[in-house]
Design a protein around this motif. Sequence first.
Motif, PDB file in Angstrom:
ATOM      1  N   GLY A  95       0.779  -1.234   0.000  1.00  0.00           N
ATOM      2  CA  GLY A  95       0.000   0.000   0.000  1.00  0.00           C
ATOM      3  C   GLY A  95       0.809   1.281   0.000  1.00  0.00           C
ATOM      4  N   VAL A  96       2.056   1.229  -0.463  1.00  0.00           N
ATOM      5  CA  VAL A  96       2.898   2.431  -0.427  1.00  0.00           C
ATOM      6  C   VAL A  96       2.335   3.513  -1.344  1.00  0.00           C
ATOM      7  CG1 VAL A  96       5.230   3.339  -0.756  1.00  0.00           C
ATOM      8  CG2 VAL A  96       4.913   1.059   0.181  1.00  0.00           C
ATOM      9  N   GLU A  97       1.731   3.117  -2.464  1.00  0.00           N
ATOM     10  CA  GLU A  97       1.124   4.119  -3.348  1.00  0.00           C
ATOM     11  C   GLU A  97       0.005   4.866  -2.632  1.00  0.00           C
ATOM     12  OE1 GLU A  97       1.343   2.448  -7.843  1.00  0.00           O
ATOM     13  OE2 GLU A  97       0.506   1.075  -6.361  1.00  0.00           O
ATOM     14  N   GLN A  98      -0.800   4.152  -1.831  1.00  0.00           N
ATOM     15  CA  GLN A  98      -1.828   4.822  -1.038  1.00  0.00           C
ATOM     16  C   GLN A  98      -1.208   5.777  -0.025  1.00  0.00           C
ATOM     17  OE1 GLN A  98      -4.469   1.981   0.822  1.00  0.00           O
ATOM     18  NE2 GLN A  98      -5.825   1.961  -0.936  1.00  0.00           N
ATOM     19  N   LEU A  99      -0.103   5.348   0.563  1.00  0.00           N
ATOM     20  CA  LEU A  99       0.588   6.197   1.534  1.00  0.00           C
ATOM     21  C   LEU A  99       1.074   7.482   0.869  1.00  0.00           C
ATOM     22  CD1 LEU A  99       1.743   6.659   4.347  1.00  0.00           C
ATOM     23  CD2 LEU A  99       3.730   5.286   3.695  1.00  0.00           C
ATOM     24  N   VAL A 100       1.607   7.352  -0.334  1.00  0.00           N
ATOM     25  CA  VAL A 100       2.065   8.535  -1.071  1.00  0.00           C
ATOM     26  C   VAL A 100       0.879   9.450  -1.362  1.00  0.00           C
ATOM     27  CG1 VAL A 100       3.080   9.349  -3.230  1.00  0.00           C
ATOM     28  CG2 VAL A 100       4.073   7.377  -2.053  1.00  0.00           C
ATOM     29  N   GLY A 101      -0.246   8.867  -1.787  1.00  0.00           N
ATOM     30  CA  GLY A 101      -1.437   9.672  -2.077  1.00  0.00           C
ATOM     31  C   GLY A 101      -1.930  10.426  -0.854  1.00  0.00           C
ATOM     32  N   ASP A 113       8.570  10.554  13.391  1.00  0.00           N
ATOM     33  CA  ASP A 113       7.525  10.868  14.369  1.00  0.00           C
ATOM     34  C   ASP A 113       6.541   9.717  14.472  1.00  0.00           C
ATOM     35  OD1 ASP A 113       8.038  13.666  15.261  1.00  0.00           O
ATOM     36  OD2 ASP A 113       7.879  14.080  13.117  1.00  0.00           O
ATOM     37  N   ILE A 114       6.134   9.190  13.311  1.00  0.00           N
ATOM     38  CA  ILE A 114       5.190   8.076  13.269  1.00  0.00           C
ATOM     39  C   ILE A 114       5.608   7.117  12.153  1.00  0.00           C
ATOM     40  CG2 ILE A 114       3.262   9.413  14.193  1.00  0.00           C
ATOM     41  CD1 ILE A 114       2.171   9.776  11.439  1.00  0.00           C
ATOM     42  N   ALA A 115       5.197   5.864  12.290  1.00  0.00           N
ATOM     43  CA  ALA A 115       5.408   4.867  11.240  1.00  0.00           C
ATOM     44  C   ALA A 115       4.057   4.511  10.630  1.00  0.00           C
ATOM     45  CB  ALA A 115       6.079   3.621  11.803  1.00  0.00           C
ATOM     46  N   ALA A 116       4.069   4.096   9.381  1.00  0.00           N
ATOM     47  CA  ALA A 116       2.826   3.718   8.697  1.00  0.00           C
ATOM     48  C   ALA A 116       3.077   2.483   7.844  1.00  0.00           C
ATOM     49  CB  ALA A 116       2.320   4.865   7.826  1.00  0.00           C
ATOM     50  N   TYR A 117       2.192   1.485   8.010  1.00  0.00           N
ATOM     51  CA  TYR A 117       2.268   0.242   7.233  1.00  0.00           C
ATOM     52  C   TYR A 117       0.879  -0.051   6.668  1.00  0.00           C
ATOM     53  CZ  TYR A 117       6.681  -0.061   9.685  1.00  0.00           C
ATOM     54  OH  TYR A 117       7.930   0.225  10.177  1.00  0.00           O
ATOM     55  N   PRO A 118       0.543   0.574   5.526  1.00  0.00           N
ATOM     56  CA  PRO A 118      -0.820   0.493   4.990  1.00  0.00           C
ATOM     57  C   PRO A 118      -1.057  -0.743   4.128  1.00  0.00           C
ATOM     58  CG  PRO A 118       0.464   2.005   3.677  1.00  0.00           C
ATOM     59  CD  PRO A 118       1.383   1.509   4.758  1.00  0.00           C
ATOM     60  N   TYR A 119      -0.753  -1.926   4.673  1.00  0.00           N
ATOM     61  CA  TYR A 119      -0.855  -3.158   3.903  1.00  0.00           C
ATOM     62  C   TYR A 119      -2.287  -3.413   3.448  1.00  0.00           C
ATOM     63  CZ  TYR A 119       3.624  -4.102   6.266  1.00  0.00           C
ATOM     64  OH  TYR A 119       4.894  -4.035   6.760  1.00  0.00           O
ATOM     65  N   HIS A 120      -2.422  -3.885   2.203  1.00  0.00           N
ATOM     66  CA  HIS A 120      -3.749  -4.269   1.711  1.00  0.00           C
ATOM     67  C   HIS A 120      -4.226  -5.539   2.393  1.00  0.00           C
ATOM     68  CE1 HIS A 120      -3.350  -1.158  -1.170  1.00  0.00           C
ATOM     69  NE2 HIS A 120      -2.554  -1.793  -2.002  1.00  0.00           N
ATOM     70  N   ARG A 121      -3.274  -6.405   2.752  1.00  0.00           N
ATOM     71  CA  ARG A 121      -3.627  -7.677   3.391  1.00  0.00           C
ATOM     72  C   ARG A 121      -2.559  -8.020   4.418  1.00  0.00           C
ATOM     73  NH1 ARG A 121      -2.888 -11.844  -0.604  1.00  0.00           N
ATOM     74  NH2 ARG A 121      -4.869 -11.271  -1.540  1.00  0.00           N
ATOM     75  N   ASP A 178      -5.090  -1.569  20.749  1.00  0.00           N
ATOM     76  CA  ASP A 178      -6.322  -1.036  21.340  1.00  0.00           C
ATOM     77  C   ASP A 178      -6.128  -0.643  22.797  1.00  0.00           C
ATOM     78  OD1 ASP A 178      -7.698  -1.232  19.014  1.00  0.00           O
ATOM     79  OD2 ASP A 178      -9.131  -2.751  19.681  1.00  0.00           O
ATOM     80  N   GLY A 179      -6.538   0.585  23.108  1.00  0.00           N
ATOM     81  CA  GLY A 179      -6.509   1.066  24.478  1.00  0.00           C
ATOM     82  C   GLY A 179      -5.135   1.409  25.001  1.00  0.00           C
ATOM     83  N   ARG A 180      -4.121   1.426  24.136  1.00  0.00           N
ATOM     84  CA  ARG A 180      -2.759   1.640  24.611  1.00  0.00           C
ATOM     85  C   ARG A 180      -2.192   3.013  24.247  1.00  0.00           C
ATOM     86  NH1 ARG A 180      -0.352  -2.905  26.566  1.00  0.00           N
ATOM     87  NH2 ARG A 180       0.841  -1.290  27.654  1.00  0.00           N
ATOM     88  N   GLU A 181      -2.872   3.784  23.420  1.00  0.00           N
ATOM     89  CA  GLU A 181      -2.361   5.101  23.007  1.00  0.00           C
ATOM     90  C   GLU A 181      -0.935   4.999  22.480  1.00  0.00           C
ATOM     91  OE1 GLU A 181      -3.758   8.467  23.165  1.00  0.00           O
ATOM     92  OE2 GLU A 181      -5.567   7.221  23.103  1.00  0.00           O
ATOM     93  N   ALA A 182      -0.724   3.973  21.636  1.00  0.00           N
ATOM     94  CA  ALA A 182       0.606   3.745  21.073  1.00  0.00           C
ATOM     95  C   ALA A 182       0.577   3.761  19.553  1.00  0.00           C
ATOM     96  CB  ALA A 182       1.157   2.411  21.565  1.00  0.00           C
ATOM     97  N   GLY A 183      -0.550   4.102  18.980  1.00  0.00           N
ATOM     98  CA  GLY A 183      -0.735   4.105  17.533  1.00  0.00           C
ATOM     99  C   GLY A 183      -2.204   3.983  17.219  1.00  0.00           C
ATOM    100  N   LEU A 184      -2.511   3.841  15.944  1.00  0.00           N
ATOM    101  CA  LEU A 184      -3.909   3.759  15.517  1.00  0.00           C
ATOM    102  C   LEU A 184      -4.079   2.664  14.470  1.00  0.00           C
ATOM    103  CD1 LEU A 184      -4.943   7.512  15.086  1.00  0.00           C
ATOM    104  CD2 LEU A 184      -5.750   5.936  16.845  1.00  0.00           C
ATOM    105  N   THR A 185      -5.192   1.959  14.553  1.00  0.00           N
ATOM    106  CA  THR A 185      -5.599   1.055  13.478  1.00  0.00           C
ATOM    107  C   THR A 185      -6.728   1.711  12.699  1.00  0.00           C
ATOM    108  OG1 THR A 185      -7.233  -0.078  14.858  1.00  0.00           O
ATOM    109  CG2 THR A 185      -4.987  -0.970  14.852  1.00  0.00           C
ATOM    110  N   TYR A 186      -6.887   1.293  11.447  1.00  0.00           N
ATOM    111  CA  TYR A 186      -7.970   1.821  10.620  1.00  0.00           C
ATOM    112  C   TYR A 186      -8.532   0.693   9.765  1.00  0.00           C
ATOM    113  CZ  TYR A 186      -4.616   1.855   6.726  1.00  0.00           C
ATOM    114  OH  TYR A 186      -3.709   1.491   5.770  1.00  0.00           O
ATOM    115  N   ASP A 187      -9.720   0.897   9.255  1.00  0.00           N
ATOM    116  CA  ASP A 187     -10.393  -0.103   8.431  1.00  0.00           C
ATOM    117  C   ASP A 187      -9.775  -0.110   7.043  1.00  0.00           C
ATOM    118  OD1 ASP A 187     -12.066  -1.770   7.054  1.00  0.00           O
ATOM    119  OD2 ASP A 187     -13.914  -0.662   7.456  1.00  0.00           O
ATOM    120  N   VAL A 188      -9.160  -1.229   6.662  1.00  0.00           N
ATOM    121  CA  VAL A 188      -8.486  -1.294   5.368  1.00  0.00           C
ATOM    122  C   VAL A 188      -9.457  -1.068   4.218  1.00  0.00           C
ATOM    123  CG1 VAL A 188      -8.730  -3.804   5.025  1.00  0.00           C
ATOM    124  CG2 VAL A 188      -6.742  -2.608   4.074  1.00  0.00           C
TER     125      VAL A 188
END
Length: 284
Positions: A123-129, A189-197, A227-237
Motif C-alpha cells: 500500500g505504499v502508493e496509497q501512503l504517497v497519495g 515521528d510516526i510509522a505507517a504500514y498500509p498493507y492491503h492484506r 487497542d486502548g494503549r495510546e501507542a498508535g492507531l488502526t484503521y479499516d483497510v
Amino acid sequence: AAAREKVDAFLEKLKKFKWKGGRLVWTIHNTLSHDTPFADIEAELSRSLAELADTLHLHSATSAPEVAAAFPIPSEKLRISPHGHYIGAYPDHVSRAAARAALGIAPDEDVILFTGLVRPYKGVEQLVGAFRRILADRPQARLVIAGQNWFDPLAGLDPPLSPAEEARILATGRFVEESEFQVFFRAADIAAYPYHRTLTSGSLMLALSFGVPTVIPRTAMTAEVLDGREAGLTYDVDGGEVALEAALRALLAAKDEGRLEAMSRNARQVAEETGWPDLRGVLG
C-alpha cells in the motif's frame, strides 16, 4: 499448470516426511501469501497443510476466525504464541537529532516513515497519495520510504509529483542494513504500514520496539496490540486511502497537541510487555 505441479510436489515431500515420523508445525503468518497470482491454488495448498500439520501456530488467538474464513483450521491443532518485540535485536544508540542530521531532516519536520520491501500489497502508493494531501496543508511534512523497491511507487502517479512534492519524499530505493534501522526510526515521528492484506505484523512490533507510534490496518492481531494503549492507531483497510489519511492526521494532531511523546513512551512499553515466550508449548 506449473504452479499446481509445484504444489503437488511440495505436498508429496511433506507426506513422505510425515510417513518417516516427522512432525510438522506451521506458523500461519498470512491467510494467503502476499501478491499471490494463484489464490485458488494457494487456498488448496493451505487446506492440505492444515490437514497435514500436527500443530498450527498463530500469534494471536483472535486471528483464528480470520484464518478460518480462508481455509479450515482444526481447533485441536491450534497453539497460540504471541509475536515478540525486537528490543536489543538491532543497534539503538543514535539520538533523534543525529538521526535527522544524517538524513538531512530538520528538527521541526513531521516525519512519516515506512520501512521494508516496497511491494504492491504493502500500500505504499496509497501512503504517497495520503501524504500528498497532508503536505498541502502541512508543508513541514516529510515522507521517508526506507526499503528496496520491487516497483517504483513514485512512478506513474496521476498527477505526477510536483518538484515541491518530490523534495518532501525521501526514498532509499535500496535494501536497508540492520545497523541503519535506528537512523530511520529515531528520525521518525510516526510509522505507517498500509498493507492491503495482513494477519500478523512484525513491522508493527519493530516500530513499537523503537518507540514509534504506528498506523496500520485493523486486524485481530494489530487491534490486540494497540487497542486502548495510546501507542498508535488502526484503521479499516476497506476505507482505503481516506481512512489511512485520517489516521495519519490524527497522530499528527497528537503531535501538535504535545501528546506524541507520551505515545512514543507507550509504544516502547507495549513492545517491552510483548516478549518472546517459550516455544516448547507450541512445538511439544
